[in-house]
Scaffold this motif. Structure first.
Motif, mmCIF file in Angstrom:
data_model
loop_
_atom_site.group_PDB
_atom_site.id
_atom_site.type_symbol
_atom_site.label_atom_id
_atom_site.label_comp_id
_atom_site.label_asym_id
_atom_site.label_seq_id
_atom_site.Cartn_x
_atom_site.Cartn_y
_atom_site.Cartn_z
ATOM 1 N N GLU A 46 0.829 -1.200 0.000
ATOM 2 C CA GLU A 46 0.000 0.000 0.000
ATOM 3 C C GLU A 46 0.861 1.246 0.000
ATOM 4 O OE1 GLU A 46 -2.386 0.245 3.524
ATOM 5 O OE2 GLU A 46 -0.666 0.285 4.880
ATOM 6 N N ALA A 61 -1.302 8.941 2.785
ATOM 7 C CA ALA A 61 -2.414 8.064 3.130
ATOM 8 C C ALA A 61 -3.065 8.579 4.410
ATOM 9 C CB ALA A 61 -1.906 6.638 3.330
ATOM 10 N N ASP A 62 -4.374 8.404 4.504
ATOM 11 C CA ASP A 62 -5.102 8.900 5.683
ATOM 12 C C ASP A 62 -4.530 8.325 6.978
ATOM 13 O OD1 ASP A 62 -8.397 8.968 4.110
ATOM 14 O OD2 ASP A 62 -6.762 10.429 4.122
ATOM 15 N N SER A 63 -4.080 7.102 6.909
ATOM 16 C CA SER A 63 -3.613 6.418 8.115
ATOM 17 C C SER A 63 -2.330 7.022 8.699
ATOM 18 C CB SER A 63 -3.385 4.936 7.813
ATOM 19 O OG SER A 63 -2.423 4.778 6.791
ATOM 20 N N VAL A 64 -1.615 7.831 7.905
ATOM 21 C CA VAL A 64 -0.346 8.380 8.399
ATOM 22 C C VAL A 64 -0.332 9.907 8.438
ATOM 23 C CG1 VAL A 64 0.860 6.359 7.498
ATOM 24 C CG2 VAL A 64 0.844 8.482 6.163
ATOM 25 N N GLU A 89 0.248 -1.047 14.032
ATOM 26 C CA GLU A 89 -0.231 -1.287 12.669
ATOM 27 C C GLU A 89 0.650 -0.656 11.599
ATOM 28 O OE1 GLU A 89 -2.010 -0.165 15.303
ATOM 29 O OE2 GLU A 89 -3.503 1.332 14.651
ATOM 30 N N ASP A 90 1.648 0.105 11.997
ATOM 31 C CA ASP A 90 2.623 0.628 11.044
ATOM 32 C C ASP A 90 3.701 -0.404 10.722
ATOM 33 O OD1 ASP A 90 2.449 3.794 12.725
ATOM 34 O OD2 ASP A 90 1.507 3.248 10.810
#
Length: 126
Positions: A46, A61-64, A89-90
């Protein structure tokens, strides 16, 4: 030939930081789409953050967002990724990639990139 070499991975506890580097060679560093991607076991690769080295755009990315930051050093032909406030989760293998020409239609799609480094492992424990 084009070569990308990542470094800086490691094992840290959640909440800590890591700084990754990607040194490129064999191509012109300027005006390229480059990015950091990651792949955890059993998951698809990803996009984490991609950038145009000429300053056109950068996408996270939204997650970071708010935790990771990308930067570059033209003289050293190096792309950096500062990762703060790391989460379990990273955890993944982190890869650097470069697209040789044109702009990607989907910046986070791995298939849009032509060359990849060997990866550097990031492990975050809770």
């Amino acid at each position: 030939q084009v070569k990308l070499v990542e470094s800086g991975g490691g094992s840290v506890q959640a909440g800590n930081s890591l700084n990754l580097s990607c040194e490129g060679s064999g191509y012109s560093f300027g005006n390229r789409w480059m990015g950091w991607f990651r792949q955890a076991p059993g998951k698809e690769r990803e996009g984490v953050v991609v950038t145009h080295t000429g300053g056109y755009a950068t996408y996270y990315a939204d997650s970071v967002k708010g935790r990771f930051a990308i930067s570059q050093d033209f003289a050293k032909k190096t792309l950096y990724l500062v990762m703060n406030d790391l989460l379990p989760e990273d955890s993944a293998m982190y890869y650097c990639a470069v697209r040789m020409s044109g702009g990607p239609r989907s910046p986070f799609l791995p298939a849009e990139y032509d060359y990849w480094g060997q990866g550097t492992q990031v492990t975050v424990s809770s």
